[in-house]
Scaffold this motif. Structure first.
Motif, short mmCIF file in Angstrom:
data_model
loop_
_atom_site.label_atom_id
_atom_site.label_comp_id
_atom_site.label_asym_id
_atom_site.label_seq_id
_atom_site.Cartn_x
_atom_site.Cartn_y
_atom_site.Cartn_z
N MET A 179 -5.36 8.01 -1.59
CA MET A 179 -5.40 6.68 -2.19
C MET A 179 -5.43 6.76 -3.71
O MET A 179 -4.74 6.00 -4.40
N ILE A 180 -6.25 7.68 -4.23
CA ILE A 180 -6.34 7.84 -5.69
C ILE A 180 -4.99 8.28 -6.26
O ILE A 180 -4.53 7.76 -7.29
N ILE A 181 -4.35 9.23 -5.58
CA ILE A 181 -3.05 9.72 -6.05
C ILE A 181 -2.01 8.60 -6.03
O ILE A 181 -1.28 8.38 -7.01
N LEU A 182 -1.94 7.87 -4.93
CA LEU A 182 -0.97 6.79 -4.80
C LEU A 182 -1.24 5.69 -5.82
O LEU A 182 -0.30 5.11 -6.40
N GLY A 183 -2.51 5.42 -6.06
CA GLY A 183 -2.87 4.37 -7.02
C GLY A 183 -2.55 4.76 -8.46
O GLY A 183 -1.94 3.99 -9.20
N THR A 184 -2.96 5.97 -8.85
CA THR A 184 -2.73 6.40 -10.23
C THR A 184 -1.28 6.75 -10.51
O THR A 184 -0.85 6.77 -11.67
N ALA A 185 -0.51 7.02 -9.46
CA ALA A 185 0.93 7.27 -9.63
C ALA A 185 1.72 5.97 -9.73
O ALA A 185 2.93 5.99 -9.95
N GLY A 186 1.02 4.84 -9.56
CA GLY A 186 1.66 3.54 -9.74
C GLY A 186 2.34 2.98 -8.51
O GLY A 186 3.06 1.99 -8.61
N ILE B 183 -4.46 4.59 5.55
CA ILE B 183 -4.09 3.96 4.28
C ILE B 183 -3.31 2.67 4.53
O ILE B 183 -3.48 1.68 3.82
N ALA B 184 -2.48 2.66 5.55
CA ALA B 184 -1.73 1.44 5.89
C ALA B 184 -2.66 0.32 6.34
O ALA B 184 -2.38 -0.86 6.09
N GLN B 185 -3.77 0.67 6.97
CA GLN B 185 -4.73 -0.35 7.37
C GLN B 185 -5.46 -0.93 6.17
O GLN B 185 -5.84 -2.09 6.16
N ILE B 186 -5.65 -0.10 5.16
CA ILE B 186 -6.32 -0.56 3.94
C ILE B 186 -5.37 -1.37 3.07
O ILE B 186 -5.74 -2.40 2.50
N ASN B 187 -4.11 -0.90 2.95
CA ASN B 187 -3.11 -1.59 2.15
C ASN B 187 -1.85 -1.78 3.00
O ASN B 187 -1.10 -0.83 3.23
N PRO B 188 -1.59 -3.00 3.45
CA PRO B 188 -0.45 -3.27 4.37
C PRO B 188 0.91 -2.91 3.81
O PRO B 188 1.89 -2.86 4.58
N ILE B 189 1.02 -2.69 2.50
CA ILE B 189 2.32 -2.34 1.92
C ILE B 189 2.89 -1.07 2.55
O ILE B 189 4.10 -0.86 2.57
N PHE B 190 2.00 -0.22 3.10
CA PHE B 190 2.43 1.05 3.68
C PHE B 190 2.70 0.98 5.19
O PHE B 190 3.09 1.98 5.79
N GLU B 191 2.47 -0.17 5.80
CA GLU B 191 2.65 -0.28 7.25
C GLU B 191 4.06 0.09 7.73
O GLU B 191 4.21 0.75 8.76
N HIS C 200 -12.61 -0.50 -1.53
CA HIS C 200 -11.85 0.28 -0.56
C HIS C 200 -12.03 1.78 -0.81
O HIS C 200 -12.09 2.56 0.14
N PHE C 201 -12.11 2.16 -2.09
CA PHE C 201 -12.38 3.56 -2.40
C PHE C 201 -13.77 3.96 -1.92
O PHE C 201 -13.96 5.04 -1.36
N ILE C 202 -14.74 3.07 -2.13
CA ILE C 202 -16.11 3.35 -1.69
C ILE C 202 -16.16 3.43 -0.17
O ILE C 202 -16.77 4.34 0.40
N GLY C 203 -15.49 2.49 0.49
CA GLY C 203 -15.49 2.47 1.95
C GLY C 203 -14.85 3.70 2.55
O GLY C 203 -15.24 4.15 3.63
N ALA C 204 -13.86 4.27 1.85
CA ALA C 204 -13.16 5.45 2.36
C ALA C 204 -14.04 6.69 2.34
O ALA C 204 -13.83 7.63 3.12
N VAL C 205 -15.03 6.73 1.44
CA VAL C 205 -15.81 7.95 1.27
C VAL C 205 -17.27 7.77 1.67
O VAL C 205 -18.01 8.75 1.78
N LEU C 206 -17.72 6.53 1.91
CA LEU C 206 -19.13 6.28 2.17
C LEU C 206 -19.69 7.02 3.39
O LEU C 206 -20.77 7.63 3.31
N PRO C 207 -18.99 7.03 4.56
CA PRO C 207 -19.53 7.81 5.69
C PRO C 207 -19.69 9.29 5.35
O PRO C 207 -20.68 9.91 5.75
#
Length: 322
Positions: free
Chosen positions: A155-162, A273-281, A170-177
């Motif tokens: 997610m970080i890579i996809l986000g920072t790569a634009g 990732i698709a569940q977090i951001n539907p653009i990737f579905e 969403h970042f917190i939720g991905a790593v909290l468990p």
């Protein structure tokens, strides 16, 4: 019957065999979960909750008591792998649309698939190879590869790569468990031992659930492309990893070769990732199939290449020390 032993002879078999069974079920009887309902439906479609528990247990298994050498070696490999994946993603966003390539030989290829295949190392494969061809410290360097587990780094890579944007929660939720497991595992050794036992047990279950999101037609369509992507992962990540291991990590490059694989857990990233951001579905299914192929290809080839590299480099290293 030696079912488990037979499955383990297949590279990544504990995950890939259930994944294939799930894909067969989804291809020929896609309504099975809805038909039976209840716990059966939960088992078939429970990718996210099963993976959430697995990430928690992975976190609990990581210890703060690693030596400085182990952390240096591990950190070098992990940061290099992530940096290469980010650079590749940044370049690919210029040529590949967000919904992937739709036609031609490269149909189904997306930045999501490329990042998921490249940014996570198969820690178990690395550890076993370095136990044979490296030092104990190098074998122990797999410890930080667990930090790559899950969709956070992708997610970080996809986000920072634009390519996409994600909300902070969403970042917190991905790593909290993972973080909660890490905290509990380091506060109580008995909890660490208790939760660590579940790491292997959960793999077939999330593999089966992941398979139920794949149609075998997609796997057949992306088979050769997946093999090429697997080879690209080894070459594109392997060369920088060898250089980083030699220049920064203080090794002879063998650890870099051994780390140039695709982690089995990476197969889950496209769907999550698709569940977090539907653009990737639209590309999640093909990306999952491509990454699954990469897991198999790298699991077969990386041990062979590592053995050849170690055999080639060892005499030279001994001559230099003399």
């Amino acid at each position: 019957m030696k079912i488990k032993a037979t499955i383990e002879k297949i590279p990544g078999g504990l995950m890939l065999v259930p994944l294939l069974l799930g894909a067969i079920l989804n291809t020929f009887a896609p309504e099975t979960g809805n038909y039976f309902g209840g716990f059966t439906k939960g088992l078939i479609g429970g990718t996210v909750p099963i993976l959430a528990v697995w990430f928690f247990c992975i976190g609990a298994s990581i210890s703060l008591k690693a030596s400085g050498i182990v952390l240096k070696k591990s950190g070098t490999l992990v940061l290099t792998k992530i940096a290469v994946a980010w650079l590749v993603a940044f370049v690919c966003t210029k040529f590949i649309p967000s919904d992937g390539i739709q036609t031609g030989f490269f149909a189904g290829l997306s930045v999501l698939a490329i990042v998921s295949a490249m940014d996570m190392t198969n820690g178990g494969l690395y550890a076993s190879l370095m136990n044979q061809y490296g030092s104990k410290e190098e074998a122990g360097a797999f410890i930080l590869t667990s930090l790559e587990s899950g969709p956070l780094m992708s997610m970080i890579i996809l986000g920072t790569a634009g390519l996409a944007s994600f909300e902070p929660q969403h970042f917190i939720g991905a790593v909290l468990p993972f973080l909660i497991g890490f905290l509990l595992g380091n506060l109580d050794e008995e909890l660490k031992e208790f939760f660590t036992k579940a790491n292997q047990v959960l793999i077939p279950f999330f593999g089966f659930a992941l398979g139920n999101a794949i149609n075998l037609g997609v796997i057949l369509d992306t088979g050769l492309l997946g093999i090429i992507l697997g080879l690209a992962v080894i070459v594109i990540t392997g060369i920088p990893l060898i250089l980083a291991d030699r220049i920064i990590g203080g090794g002879n490059g063998t650890a870099g070769v051994a780390a140039s694989s695709t982690a089995g857990a990476a197969v889950a990233n496209p769907v999550l990732i698709a569940q977090i951001n539907p653009i990737f579905e639209p590309v999640a299914a093909s990306a999952t199939a491509l990454v699954a192929t990469c897991v198999v290809v790298t699991a077969i080839l990386v041990p062979i290449i590592t053995a050849l590299y170690a055999k080639h480099i060892s005499p030279k290293m001994k001559t230099k020390t003399l």
